[in-house]
Design an enzyme around this catalytic site. Structure first.
Site, mmCIF file in Angstrom:
data_model
loop_
_atom_site.group_PDB
_atom_site.id
_atom_site.type_symbol
_atom_site.label_atom_id
_atom_site.label_comp_id
_atom_site.label_asym_id
_atom_site.label_seq_id
_atom_site.Cartn_x
_atom_site.Cartn_y
_atom_site.Cartn_z
ATOM 1 N N GLY A 45 0.838 -1.190 0.000
ATOM 2 C CA GLY A 45 0.000 0.000 0.000
ATOM 3 C C GLY A 45 0.873 1.241 0.000
ATOM 4 O O GLY A 45 2.033 1.192 0.435
ATOM 5 N N LEU A 105 6.443 1.801 4.567
ATOM 6 C CA LEU A 105 7.539 2.204 3.679
ATOM 7 C C LEU A 105 8.206 3.502 4.142
ATOM 8 O O LEU A 105 9.342 3.773 3.784
ATOM 9 C CB LEU A 105 7.035 2.368 2.242
ATOM 10 C CG LEU A 105 6.571 1.081 1.541
ATOM 11 C CD1 LEU A 105 5.985 1.413 0.175
ATOM 12 C CD2 LEU A 105 7.706 0.072 1.414
ATOM 13 N N GLU A 147 -3.555 2.677 5.281
ATOM 14 C CA GLU A 147 -3.421 3.734 4.260
ATOM 15 C C GLU A 147 -4.379 4.893 4.526
ATOM 16 O O GLU A 147 -4.004 6.056 4.345
ATOM 17 C CB GLU A 147 -3.639 3.167 2.850
ATOM 18 C CG GLU A 147 -2.667 2.064 2.432
ATOM 19 C CD GLU A 147 -1.207 2.378 2.714
ATOM 20 O OE1 GLU A 147 -0.800 3.550 2.614
ATOM 21 O OE2 GLU A 147 -0.462 1.441 3.051
HETATM 22 NI NI NI Z 1 2.516 3.254 5.863
#
Ligand code: NI
Length: 186
Positions: A45, A105, A147
């Site tokens: 995501g 990330l 997200e």
């Molecule tokens: Ni994240």
């Protein structure tokens, strides 16, 4: 085009995103670049603030072999991947919760157990411009919740147990300082 990632300590990650007014060519180009970036980063995501944008837009791709129940049956066979979610809104949460290891990330190398509702009702605008609703459960529900949090300036560390946050505090401070230095903020 692969877009540069933003990391913890970048103020954009704490910004609340703005609703998308109209689905334009430019927005679809951005969504395609976000899908490419998510693939390159081996993520499941990616939300707009993570590449420095403030549109209410995120992309999600859960592999079919992960989107299964304990018997191996596909949980969401009617949902095509990647999902491009414009102005997503979670309209209901299940009482049932589940704890699972998450990463992000924007926090390379950092993970932690996060407790979240197991299932949600999700409403969003598609790239074609229509508004649709889906019931999501399992891993896909978790990724979408993660997200949509990003779109509200909420990060997964905010949902970690106090004990885990204390354990990570040194690494988080260092990451934040490095990001600020790279951005010329420190
Ligand atoms: Ni994240």
């Amino acid at each position: 085009m692969r877009l540069p990632m933003r990391f913890y300590g970048d103020p954009v990650l704490r910004e609340k995103t703005q609703p998308v007014g109209e689905v334009t060519e430019e927005l679809l180009r951005l969504a395609a670049d976000m899908v490419e970036t998510m693939h390159e980063e081996s993520g499941v995501g990616l939300a707009a603030p993570q590449i420095g944008r403030t549109e209410s837009l995120c992309v999600v791709e859960v592999p079919a072999d992960v989107d299964v129940d304990e018997e191996g049956n596909r949980l969401h066979p009617d949902i095509d991947m990647p999902m491009i979610l414009i102005n997503p809104e979670i309209t209901a949460f299940s009482d049932d919760q589940e704890s699972m290891e998450e990463g992000c990330l924007s926090f390379p190398g950092i993970g932690g157990q996060i407790r979240r509702p197991l299932a949600i009702a999700l409403s969003y605008t598609t790239p074609e411009g229509g508004r649709v609703e889906h019931s999501l459960t399992g891993f896909l529900s978790r990724v979408v919740q993660h997200e949509v949090d990003h779109l509200n300036g909420v990060l997964f560390i905010d949902r970690m147990s106090p004990v885990r946050k204390v354990a990570l505090s040194g690494r988080l401070k260092r990451m934040s300082r490095e990001t600020e230095a790279a951005l010329g903020l420190a």
